[in-house]
Design an enzyme around this catalytic site. Structure first.
Site, PDB file in Angstrom:
ATOM      1  N   LYS A  17       0.893  -1.221  -0.042  1.00 15.98           N
ATOM      2  CA  LYS A  17       0.043   0.036  -0.115  1.00 15.98           C
ATOM      3  C   LYS A  17       0.663   1.154   0.046  1.00 15.98           C
ATOM      4  O   LYS A  17       0.517   2.260  -0.646  1.00 15.98           O
ATOM      5  CB  LYS A  17      -0.922   0.015   1.108  1.00 15.98           C
ATOM      6  CG  LYS A  17      -2.000  -1.096   1.148  1.00 15.98           C
ATOM      7  CD  LYS A  17      -3.289  -1.123   2.283  1.00 15.98           C
ATOM      8  CE  LYS A  17      -4.013  -1.959   2.135  1.00 15.98           C
ATOM      9  NZ  LYS A  17      -5.250  -1.930   3.096  1.00 15.98           N
ATOM     10  N   ASP A  61      -9.292   2.909   2.253  1.00 13.13           N
ATOM     11  CA  ASP A  61      -9.137   2.263   3.579  1.00 13.13           C
ATOM     12  C   ASP A  61     -10.038   2.959   4.785  1.00 13.13           C
ATOM     13  O   ASP A  61     -10.377   2.462   5.697  1.00 13.13           O
ATOM     14  CB  ASP A  61      -7.652   1.936   4.089  1.00 13.13           C
ATOM     15  CG  ASP A  61      -7.204   0.578   3.522  1.00 13.13           C
ATOM     16  OD1 ASP A  61      -8.342  -0.299   3.138  1.00 13.13           O
ATOM     17  OD2 ASP A  61      -6.067   0.552   3.269  1.00 13.13           O
ATOM     18  N   GLY A  88       1.460   0.433   9.296  1.00 11.66           N
ATOM     19  CA  GLY A  88       1.493   0.285   7.762  1.00 11.66           C
ATOM     20  C   GLY A  88       0.466   0.919   6.794  1.00 11.66           C
ATOM     21  O   GLY A  88      -0.132   1.925   7.594  1.00 11.66           O
ATOM     22  N   GLY A  89       0.238   0.487   5.814  1.00  9.84           N
ATOM     23  CA  GLY A  89      -0.822   1.366   4.919  1.00  9.84           C
ATOM     24  C   GLY A  89      -2.190   1.340   5.674  1.00  9.84           C
ATOM     25  O   GLY A  89      -2.706   2.652   5.670  1.00  9.84           O
TER      26      GLY A  89
END
Length: 368
Positions: free
Chosen positions: A186, A224, A247-248
């Site tokens: 991502k 997201d 993270g992403g």
């Protein structure tokens, strides 16, 4: 096995197995020409691949071969050689029984029920999930159903990608229309896009890429944020939002939580990443070792944006059961399994639980 052209008489199939080295178009072309020269009615090519980019020359052979061609890329990275074969003119498609697990071969059930390859033709547009691992994902089930439901001529396939930049350099055809981006790509996806939506740019992660039809440029988005936060937003304002994973997906959650008035506290195994994310959302980063004992107040919200608890490691959990008593709501971005150990134990101690399946469905709405 699906047959697209039934022969009217007995025919000869000439087969070759290719392993070792990167299968270039020139090498495969010479091999196919040699096999055709034997007088073969059908040519069968089985190629061992190490990367998904090595499937591209095989798809090219399907398009240009002068006789019917059966082509199979062996290995988990080769699955699209079967799923996309009808689009590029493949003669036969192979599938395996549900009880078997053959790398690179889809199951017969998925061929018939999920991908429905009988409806795939040269005009079918290709969509896919770029991830590693990818076999656990339920995205193909949801998106292929949605494409059929709206009458769109498209197919959504799993794409096991190791090198993101090389993947986009290889598959630059307009036939590859759009992509979902999963773990661990991502953040790297931002640099692969020609243009990035402002929200995705501020988050520093992309989970949706569209190839713009007018010029072929890759445009990156992030759904997201909405997918995660709308599932739990009513409980956020003024609360401590404890985030596991930077993270992403974690970045998207952190930005979404901050926007809705939560105080964000970030835990990540690599403390430097936690600090960087916390600084970006005016939050706080704490060492991962402190997660189990962190309890400044009761009624907090916990969100797991790491891969802890994902299949096959379903016995793992980021927070022990006793520590979960401090949380009013627990969200787990992991959706395979649907109910993780974290969610199961959170429910046992009386917390409200939100499954990653909720996020997954809302993400899909954002993709469409």
């Amino acid at each position: 096995m699906m047959e697209h052209n039934k022969p009217s008489k007995s025919q000869i199939i000439v087969s070759s197995y290719v392993n070792g080295g990167r299968p270039s178009s020139e090498r495969l072309g010479n091999l196919v020409a040699c096999m055709q020269s034997t007088g073969a009615d059908v040519v069968k090519l089985i190629v061992e691949v190490n990367y998904i980019t090595e499937v591209a020359p095989i798809l090219q052979m399907l398009t240009h071969c002068q006789v019917p061609l059966i082509a199979t890329a062996v290995g988990s990275r080769g699955l699209i050689s079967q799923l996309l074969a009808p689009k590029f003119g493949g003669f036969l498609v192979y599938g395996c029984l549900k009880s078997q697990n053959v790398p690179g071969l889809p199951s017969l059930v998925s061929l018939k029920q999920v991908y429905q390859l009988d409806h795939v033709n040269p005009w079918t547009q290709i969509f896919g999930l770029i991830s590693n691992p990818v076999s656990h994902s339920k995205s193909p089930i949801l998106h292929n159903y949605a494409l059929r439901h709206i009458g769109y001529n498209g197919i959504y396939v799993p794409l096991l990608v190791d090198n993101l930049k090389e993947f986009f350099r290889t598959y630059e055809s307009m036939d590859f229309t759009g992509f979902s981006v999963g773990i661990p790509h991502k953040e790297a996806a931002v640099a692969c896009c020609d243009e990035v939506h402002p929200l995705a740019k501020s988050i520093g992660a992309v989970n949706t890429i569209i190839r713009r039809p007018t010029d072929g440029k890759l445009i990156g988005y992030n759904t997201d944020c909405e997918g995660c936060i709308t599932a739990i937003e009513d409980a956020l304002r003024g609360k401590i939002f404890v985030l596991v994973g930077a993270g992403g997906a974690g970045r998207a959650l952190a930005f979404g939580a901050k926007e809705r008035g939560a105080r964000v506290v970030v835990f990540n195994r690599k403390f430097e990443r936690a600090k960087a994310l916390a600084a970006a959302v005016s939050g706080e980063a704490l060492p991962y070792e402190c997660l189990d004992s962190y309890c400044p107040e009761n009624g907090m919200i916990l969100a797991n944006a790491s891969a802890i608890g994902m299949e096959p490691n379903t016995h793992k959990t980021p927070v022990p059961k006793e520590a979960l008593r401090a949380y009013k709501l627990v969200f787990d971005a992991v959706y395979t399994p649907r109910i993780t150990r974290l969610l199961c134990e959170a429910e046992e101690v009386g917390a409200i639980v939100v499954s990653g399946v909720e996020m997954f469905i809302r993400q899909a709405l954002g993709h469409s």
